[in-house]
Write an enzyme that holds these catalytic residues in place. Structure first.
Site, PDB file in Angstrom:
ATOM      1  N   HIS A  98      -0.029 -32.665  -5.467  1.00  0.00           N
ATOM      2  CA  HIS A  98      -0.072 -33.790  -4.539  1.00  0.00           C
ATOM      3  C   HIS A  98      -1.535 -34.196  -4.358  1.00  0.00           C
ATOM      4  O   HIS A  98      -2.416 -33.348  -4.220  1.00  0.00           O
ATOM      5  CB  HIS A  98       0.537 -33.375  -3.205  1.00  0.00           C
ATOM      6  CG  HIS A  98       0.380 -34.402  -2.131  1.00  0.00           C
ATOM      7  ND1 HIS A  98       0.684 -35.727  -2.336  1.00  0.00           N
ATOM      8  CD2 HIS A  98      -0.063 -34.302  -0.854  1.00  0.00           C
ATOM      9  CE1 HIS A  98       0.432 -36.390  -1.217  1.00  0.00           C
ATOM     10  NE2 HIS A  98      -0.018 -35.552  -0.309  1.00  0.00           N
ATOM     11  N   CYS A 155       5.017 -36.178   2.255  1.00  0.00           N
ATOM     12  CA  CYS A 155       4.277 -36.054   0.977  1.00  0.00           C
ATOM     13  C   CYS A 155       4.966 -35.115  -0.015  1.00  0.00           C
ATOM     14  O   CYS A 155       4.709 -35.187  -1.213  1.00  0.00           O
ATOM     15  CB  CYS A 155       2.852 -35.599   1.239  1.00  0.00           C
ATOM     16  SG  CYS A 155       1.943 -36.789   2.240  1.00  0.00           S
ATOM     17  N   ASN A 194      -4.176 -40.999  -0.948  1.00  0.00           N
ATOM     18  CA  ASN A 194      -2.948 -40.237  -0.730  1.00  0.00           C
ATOM     19  C   ASN A 194      -1.784 -41.228  -0.624  1.00  0.00           C
ATOM     20  O   ASN A 194      -1.691 -41.965   0.353  1.00  0.00           O
ATOM     21  CB  ASN A 194      -3.095 -39.408   0.549  1.00  0.00           C
ATOM     22  CG  ASN A 194      -1.865 -38.556   0.834  1.00  0.00           C
ATOM     23  OD1 ASN A 194      -0.817 -38.714   0.211  1.00  0.00           O
ATOM     24  ND2 ASN A 194      -2.001 -37.650   1.784  1.00  0.00           N
TER      25      ASN A 194
HETATM   26  C1  LIG Z   1      -9.477 -35.535   7.228  1.00  0.00           C
HETATM   27  C2  LIG Z   1     -10.540 -34.719   6.511  1.00  0.00           C
HETATM   28  C3  LIG Z   1     -10.984 -35.427   5.254  1.00  0.00           C
HETATM   29  C4  LIG Z   1     -11.762 -34.598   7.425  1.00  0.00           C
HETATM   30  O1  LIG Z   1     -12.718 -33.795   6.790  1.00  0.00           O
HETATM   31  P1  LIG Z   1     -13.371 -32.582   7.607  1.00  0.00           P
HETATM   32  O2  LIG Z   1     -14.402 -32.000   6.736  1.00  0.00           O
HETATM   33  O3  LIG Z   1     -12.269 -31.703   8.058  1.00  0.00           O
HETATM   34  O4  LIG Z   1     -14.038 -33.356   8.758  1.00  0.00           O
HETATM   35  P2  LIG Z   1     -13.853 -33.080  10.323  1.00  0.00           P
HETATM   36  O5  LIG Z   1     -12.450 -33.323  10.733  1.00  0.00           O
HETATM   37  O6  LIG Z   1     -14.464 -31.767  10.578  1.00  0.00           O
HETATM   38  O7  LIG Z   1     -14.686 -34.268  10.910  1.00  0.00           O
HETATM   39  C5  LIG Z   1     -16.077 -34.281  10.805  1.00  0.00           C
HETATM   40  C6  LIG Z   1     -16.625 -35.508  11.506  1.00  0.00           C
HETATM   41  O8  LIG Z   1     -16.370 -36.667  10.695  1.00  0.00           O
HETATM   42  C7  LIG Z   1     -15.838 -37.691  11.488  1.00  0.00           C
HETATM   43  N1  LIG Z   1     -15.002 -38.573  10.691  1.00  0.00           N
HETATM   44  C8  LIG Z   1     -13.666 -38.576  10.575  1.00  0.00           C
HETATM   45  N2  LIG Z   1     -13.287 -39.554   9.734  1.00  0.00           N
HETATM   46  C9  LIG Z   1     -14.412 -40.168   9.319  1.00  0.00           C
HETATM   47  C10 LIG Z   1     -14.671 -41.237   8.461  1.00  0.00           C
HETATM   48  N3  LIG Z   1     -13.697 -41.898   7.819  1.00  0.00           N
HETATM   49  N4  LIG Z   1     -15.947 -41.610   8.244  1.00  0.00           N
HETATM   50  C11 LIG Z   1     -16.966 -40.967   8.864  1.00  0.00           C
HETATM   51  N5  LIG Z   1     -16.768 -39.942   9.695  1.00  0.00           N
HETATM   52  C12 LIG Z   1     -15.504 -39.542   9.924  1.00  0.00           C
HETATM   53  C13 LIG Z   1     -15.084 -36.977  12.576  1.00  0.00           C
HETATM   54  O9  LIG Z   1     -14.936 -37.811  13.705  1.00  0.00           O
HETATM   55  C14 LIG Z   1     -15.972 -35.786  12.861  1.00  0.00           C
HETATM   56  O10 LIG Z   1     -16.983 -36.199  13.711  1.00  0.00           O
HETATM   57  P3  LIG Z   1     -17.443 -35.246  14.920  1.00  0.00           P
HETATM   58  O11 LIG Z   1     -17.945 -34.000  14.252  1.00  0.00           O
HETATM   59  O12 LIG Z   1     -18.501 -36.065  15.576  1.00  0.00           O
HETATM   60  O13 LIG Z   1     -16.219 -35.023  15.753  1.00  0.00           O
HETATM   61  C15 LIG Z   1     -10.028 -33.311   6.178  1.00  0.00           C
HETATM   62  O14 LIG Z   1      -9.844 -32.588   7.357  1.00  0.00           O
HETATM   63  C16 LIG Z   1      -8.772 -33.358   5.404  1.00  0.00           C
HETATM   64  O15 LIG Z   1      -8.719 -33.815   4.283  1.00  0.00           O
HETATM   65  N6  LIG Z   1      -7.682 -32.789   5.956  1.00  0.00           N
HETATM   66  C17 LIG Z   1      -6.429 -32.747   5.288  1.00  0.00           C
HETATM   67  C18 LIG Z   1      -5.810 -34.085   5.350  1.00  0.00           C
HETATM   68  C19 LIG Z   1      -4.674 -34.214   4.424  1.00  0.00           C
HETATM   69  O16 LIG Z   1      -4.760 -33.827   3.299  1.00  0.00           O
HETATM   70  N7  LIG Z   1      -3.610 -34.814   4.923  1.00  0.00           N
HETATM   71  C20 LIG Z   1      -2.497 -35.150   4.176  1.00  0.00           C
HETATM   72  C21 LIG Z   1      -1.668 -33.965   3.874  1.00  0.00           C
HETATM   73  S1  LIG Z   1      -0.265 -34.546   3.041  1.00  0.00           S
END
Ligand SMILES: CC(C)(COP(=O)(O)OP(=O)(O)OC[C@H]1O[C@@H](n2cnc3c(N)ncnc32)[C@H](O)[C@@H]1OP(=O)(O)O)[C@@H](O)C(=O)NCCC(=O)NCCS
EC number: 2.3.1.180
Length: 323
Positions: free
Chosen positions: A250, A113, A280
């Site tokens: 980004h 990214c 993204n």
């Molecule tokens: C991925 C992301 C959106 C998840 O959000 P979060 O608030 O951290 O959520 P969590 O990982 O705590 O997950 C919460 C719950 O949602 C669930 N979940 C994950 N994806 C889901 C989806 N698409 N729909 C519904 N639920 C989902 C998980 O399984 C988890 O369930 P659990 O509590 O029963 O285990 C977040 O962590 C994020 O944006 N991270 C950075 C990712 C990023 O930017 N990557 C690219 C960098 S270049």
């Protein structure tokens, strides 16, 4: 002194738009969850005939048009991508050929990214080193091809697209008022390799593999890394957040963008956000966001613009330029 001045930019998106609701029958998710956690509302997804090379070519042609240039004017193409058409040759060389360009040179740059930010910083060095006069910098990705479409924690986050920028050698006074690239800071640290990676490759599995991510871990590190590298860039340029006209981060997650801008003291109205439209798109996200803000008249000649990215590796970096 020589400055790398922006002469044009462009973008290209696949025809098909996939809304959050389109995932609801595929994996257990909802529009509400995706919007609340990420700010994403839709993304473009490439059809079979749309590839990293074809999208990159279309973005390049748009950038050339906006610069009033032809491929004959370009000496170097740098393509930032992690989703090349083939393991080799470099997709940049394929784009060079598609553009009918048989002079100069082209190479791919892989920093996931952060690729576009790395590529702009690299192009600036070629220009200031006198090795190239006009560089076509492209970020093009088809992440839809490396997603695990059964994994709800990743498949809803990414999209496809391409953006491009043309940098040309120009004269500057060596002052912050110069047009062109003014400062850049790049970082990487492989200790974070397993937090965001693709589980395949030519030298390991012999397969392309799928994207894997520990989203919470990425989130935890993102804001600190982004703000550190931006502060280093501000320090190098001798400016503060108040001097900026536009922040073009980004586009991975609206919460990361908001938290970074807040920590840096960048006013909300100066932040360009397109994650709602594109998801993204990895190395394409910054030039796609630039294209939106240039097309709608926000970014204008003479504006001070900060680009930032963070991604797999981890890699991260920032570029300050005057448009
Ligand atoms: C991925 C992301 C959106 C998840 O959000 P979060 O608030 O951290 O959520 P969590 O990982 O705590 O997950 C919460 C719950 O949602 C669930 N979940 C994950 N994806 C889901 C989806 N698409 N729909 C519904 N639920 C989902 C998980 O399984 C988890 O369930 P659990 O509590 O029963 O285990 C977040 O962590 C994020 O944006 N991270 C950075 C990712 C990023 O930017 N990557 C690219 C960098 S270049």
């Amino acid at each position: 002194m020589i400055r790398s001045v922006v002469r044009g930019n462009g973008a290209a998106l696949p025809r098909r738009i996939m809304k959050n609701a389109d995932f609801e029958g595929m994996v257990e998710t909802s529009d509400e969850w995706i919007v609340q956690r990420t700010g994403i509302r839709q993304r473009h997804v490439a059809a079979d005939d749309e590839t990293t090379a074809s999208l990159g070519e279309a973005a390049a042609r748009a950038a050339l048009d906006s610069a009033g240039m032809t491929p004959a004017d370009i000496d170097l193409i740098i393509l930032a991508t992690s989703t090349p058409n083939n393991t080799f040759p470099a997709t940049s060389v394929e784009i060079q050929n598609r553009l009918g360009m048989h002079h100069g040179f082209a190479f791919d740059l892989q920093a996931v990214c952060s690729g576009f930010v790395y590529a702009v910083a690299t192009a600036d060095l070629y220009i200031r080193g006198g090795l190239a006069k006009r560089v076509l910098v492209i970020g093009s990705e088809t992440f839809s091809r490396i997603l695990d479409w059964n994994d709800r924690s990743t498949c809803v986050l990414f999209g496809d697209g391409a953006g491009a920028l043309i940098l040309e050698a120009g004269e500057g006074a060596g002052a912050i008022t110069d047009r062109g690239v003014l400062a850049a800071s790049l970082r990487s640290d492989g200790v974070h390799k397993d937090k965001l990676f693709v589980d395949g490759g030519p030298s390991t599995t012999g397969t392309v593999g799928h994207l894997r991510m520990e989203g919470r871990e990425v989130f935890k590190h993102a804001v600190g890394m982004i703000t550190d590298v931006i502060e280093a860039t501000f320090g190098e340029a001798g400016i503060t957040a108040q001097d900026l006209d536009w922040f073009v981060p980004h586009q991975a997650n609206k919460r990361i963008i908001d938290a970074s801008a807040k920590k840096l003291g960048i006013a909300e109205q100066k932040v360009v956000v397109t994650v709602d439209l594109h998801g993204n798109t990895s190395a394409a996200s910054v030039p796609l966001a630039l294209a939106v803000a240039v097309a709608d008249g926000r970014i204008k000649k003479g504006d001070l613009v900060l680009l930032e990215a963070m991604g797999g590796g981890f890699t991260w970096g920032a570029v300050l330029l005057r448009w």
